[in-house]
Design a protein around this motif. Structure first.
Motif, PDB file in Angstrom:
ATOM      1  N   UNK A   1       0.847  -1.189   0.000  1.00  0.00           N
ATOM      2  CA  UNK A   1       0.000   0.000   0.000  1.00  0.00           C
ATOM      3  C   UNK A   1       0.884   1.240   0.000  1.00  0.00           C
ATOM      4  N   UNK A   2       0.498   2.217  -0.830  1.00  0.00           N
ATOM      5  CA  UNK A   2       1.281   3.445  -0.938  1.00  0.00           C
ATOM      6  C   UNK A   2       1.879   3.625  -2.309  1.00  0.00           C
ATOM      7  N   UNK A   3       2.152   2.510  -2.994  1.00  0.00           N
ATOM      8  CA  UNK A   3       2.589   2.580  -4.393  1.00  0.00           C
ATOM      9  C   UNK A   3       1.359   2.868  -5.242  1.00  0.00           C
ATOM     10  N   UNK A   4       1.453   3.869  -6.117  1.00  0.00           N
ATOM     11  CA  UNK A   4       0.283   4.279  -6.902  1.00  0.00           C
ATOM     12  C   UNK A   4       0.353   3.845  -8.364  1.00  0.00           C
ATOM     13  N   UNK A   5       1.562   3.511  -8.831  1.00  0.00           N
ATOM     14  CA  UNK A   5       1.709   3.190 -10.254  1.00  0.00           C
ATOM     15  C   UNK A   5       2.726   2.069 -10.454  1.00  0.00           C
ATOM     16  N   UNK A   6       2.409   1.150 -11.355  1.00  0.00           N
ATOM     17  CA  UNK A   6       3.377   0.187 -11.871  1.00  0.00           C
ATOM     18  C   UNK A   6       3.923   0.813 -13.152  1.00  0.00           C
ATOM     19  N   UNK A   7       5.154   1.226 -13.136  1.00  0.00           N
ATOM     20  CA  UNK A   7       5.713   2.013 -14.231  1.00  0.00           C
ATOM     21  C   UNK A   7       5.949   1.170 -15.489  1.00  0.00           C
ATOM     22  N   UNK A   8       6.267   1.852 -16.581  1.00  0.00           N
ATOM     23  CA  UNK A   8       6.500   1.199 -17.859  1.00  0.00           C
ATOM     24  C   UNK A   8       7.566   0.112 -17.736  1.00  0.00           C
ATOM     25  N   UNK A   9       7.276  -1.050 -18.284  1.00  0.00           N
ATOM     26  CA  UNK A   9       8.225  -2.169 -18.333  1.00  0.00           C
ATOM     27  C   UNK A   9       8.696  -2.644 -16.953  1.00  0.00           C
ATOM     28  N   UNK A  10       8.034  -2.215 -15.887  1.00  0.00           N
ATOM     29  CA  UNK A  10       8.525  -2.500 -14.524  1.00  0.00           C
ATOM     30  C   UNK A  10       8.785  -3.986 -14.301  1.00  0.00           C
ATOM     31  N   UNK A  11       7.857  -4.834 -14.746  1.00  0.00           N
ATOM     32  CA  UNK A  11       7.997  -6.276 -14.544  1.00  0.00           C
ATOM     33  C   UNK A  11       7.880  -7.042 -15.871  1.00  0.00           C
ATOM     34  N   UNK A  12       8.176  -6.405 -16.953  1.00  0.00           N
ATOM     35  CA  UNK A  12       8.075  -7.085 -18.246  1.00  0.00           C
ATOM     36  C   UNK A  12       9.146  -8.155 -18.370  1.00  0.00           C
ATOM     37  N   UNK A  13       8.804  -9.196 -19.099  1.00  0.00           N
ATOM     38  CA  UNK A  13       9.684 -10.344 -19.332  1.00  0.00           C
ATOM     39  C   UNK A  13      10.098 -11.052 -18.032  1.00  0.00           C
ATOM     40  N   UNK A  14       9.273 -10.935 -17.009  1.00  0.00           N
ATOM     41  CA  UNK A  14       9.440 -11.770 -15.807  1.00  0.00           C
ATOM     42  C   UNK A  14       8.697 -13.073 -16.104  1.00  0.00           C
ATOM     43  N   UNK A  15       9.334 -13.928 -16.861  1.00  0.00           N
ATOM     44  CA  UNK A  15       8.632 -15.052 -17.477  1.00  0.00           C
ATOM     45  C   UNK A  15       8.183 -16.125 -16.497  1.00  0.00           C
ATOM     46  N   UNK A  16       8.710 -16.120 -15.266  1.00  0.00           N
ATOM     47  CA  UNK A  16       8.283 -17.090 -14.269  1.00  0.00           C
ATOM     48  C   UNK A  16       7.181 -16.588 -13.355  1.00  0.00           C
ATOM     49  N   UNK A  17       6.769 -15.355 -13.549  1.00  0.00           N
ATOM     50  CA  UNK A  17       5.792 -14.721 -12.655  1.00  0.00           C
ATOM     51  C   UNK A  17       4.409 -15.352 -12.825  1.00  0.00           C
ATOM     52  N   UNK A  18       3.815 -15.771 -11.697  1.00  0.00           N
ATOM     53  CA  UNK A  18       2.491 -16.393 -11.740  1.00  0.00           C
ATOM     54  C   UNK A  18       1.430 -15.611 -10.971  1.00  0.00           C
ATOM     55  N   UNK A  19       1.854 -14.831  -9.978  1.00  0.00           N
ATOM     56  CA  UNK A  19       0.871 -14.159  -9.121  1.00  0.00           C
ATOM     57  C   UNK A  19       1.370 -12.776  -8.715  1.00  0.00           C
ATOM     58  N   UNK A  20       0.481 -11.784  -8.830  1.00  0.00           N
ATOM     59  CA  UNK A  20       0.781 -10.412  -8.420  1.00  0.00           C
ATOM     60  C   UNK A  20      -0.370  -9.899  -7.565  1.00  0.00           C
ATOM     61  N   UNK A  21      -0.034  -9.361  -6.408  1.00  0.00           N
ATOM     62  CA  UNK A  21      -1.047  -8.742  -5.542  1.00  0.00           C
ATOM     63  C   UNK A  21      -0.816  -7.242  -5.527  1.00  0.00           C
ATOM     64  N   UNK A  22      -1.819  -6.499  -5.963  1.00  0.00           N
ATOM     65  CA  UNK A  22      -1.743  -5.046  -5.996  1.00  0.00           C
ATOM     66  C   UNK A  22      -2.553  -4.450  -4.841  1.00  0.00           C
TER      67      UNK A  22
END
Length: 244
Positions: free
Chosen positions: A197-218
């Motif tokens: 909490x407190x982060x307002x934006x996921x910036x450009x390309x922030x997590x792109x090509x994280x090919x093993x990523x399965x779950x994100x909680x915002x």
């Protein structure tokens, strides 16, 4: 301390090392004293293998850049070492340095291209500079308990031939407010991300090509996801975007 046949006595007594003062020298071991200001490129491209820094040291722009034989930097127990831009960039063999002894700001490209670095214990660091650990392909343990801002491509892949750090997980602290462009681009081993909490934006390309990523909680505070924020994450099947 030797540079070819030249003997340097009492270098630990010197409080200011000028720009490029020992650049491209044959020095292999150096012990510096407390309160030392190490200026731009002071040991650039030298043959150093082992460096000892004193408390309250200031490591200037590129001071130890391209020291391709440097393996160990001994940090002072009292800490308060300021590491500025490109200070240890492209030190491809650097493996041992206790980053819990730094000040709260880590300069841009500070450890860029340090291919052998495995651990970044950034206990005191609040502001992580752009490209600080870019292309650090062996980095697998990252501790950022007080981070406020993570710079552009700070832990990402930067060059086409480079590789991002290979950590499996990273814990973001409650203090975090900013994750800049490409901060974790290409971190292929990351599987789960919890944005505080407190982060307002996921910036450009922030997590792109994280090919093993399965779950994100915002958190509820995130209201914007930038261009290509999670591009190239084929296994990402669980993300809550209700507030975006």
């Amino acid at each position: 301390l030797y540079d070819n046949n030249l003997l340097f006595n009492n270098i630990d007594k010197i409080k200011n090392l000028g720009q490029y003062s020992f650049a491209n020298s044959g020095l292999t071991y150096v012990v510096l004293g407390d309160d030392t200001n190490i200026e731009e490129g002071a040991f650039y491209g030298s043959s150093l293998i082992n460096v000892t820094l004193g408390k309250n040291s200031v490591v200037g722009f590129g001071a130890f850049q391209k020291c391709e034989k440097l393996v160990t930097v001994n940090m002072p127990e009292e800490g308060n070492v300021q590491i500025n831009q490109s200070a240890f960039a492209n030190d491809t063999l650097l493996k041992n340095i206790d980053l819990s002894k730094t000040t709260d700001t880590l300069g841009n490209e500070a450890f860029y291209g340090c291919l052998s670095l495995q651990t970044a214990n950034l206990t005191n660091v609040k502001y992580i500079g752009d490209y600080a650990f870019g292309d650090c392909s062996s980095l697998n343990v990252i501790n950022i308990p007080n981070a406020i801002s993570i710079g552009e491509s700070a832990f990402g892949r930067v060059t086409e031939s480079g590789e991002a750090p290979n950590m499996i997980k990273i814990e973001f602290p409650a203090s975090l407010r900013e994750i800049k462009d490409g901060a974790f681009l290409g971190c292929r081993n990351l599987t789960t991300i919890n944005i505080p909490e407190g982060v307002t934006k996921i910036s450009d390309f922030a997590f792109s090509f994280c090919s093993g990523l399965t779950r994100v909680t915002l958190p509820q505070s995130v209201v914007e996801i930038g261009d290509y924020g999670f591009y190239g994450c084929p296994y990402l099947v669980n993300i809550n975007t209700g507030n975006v």
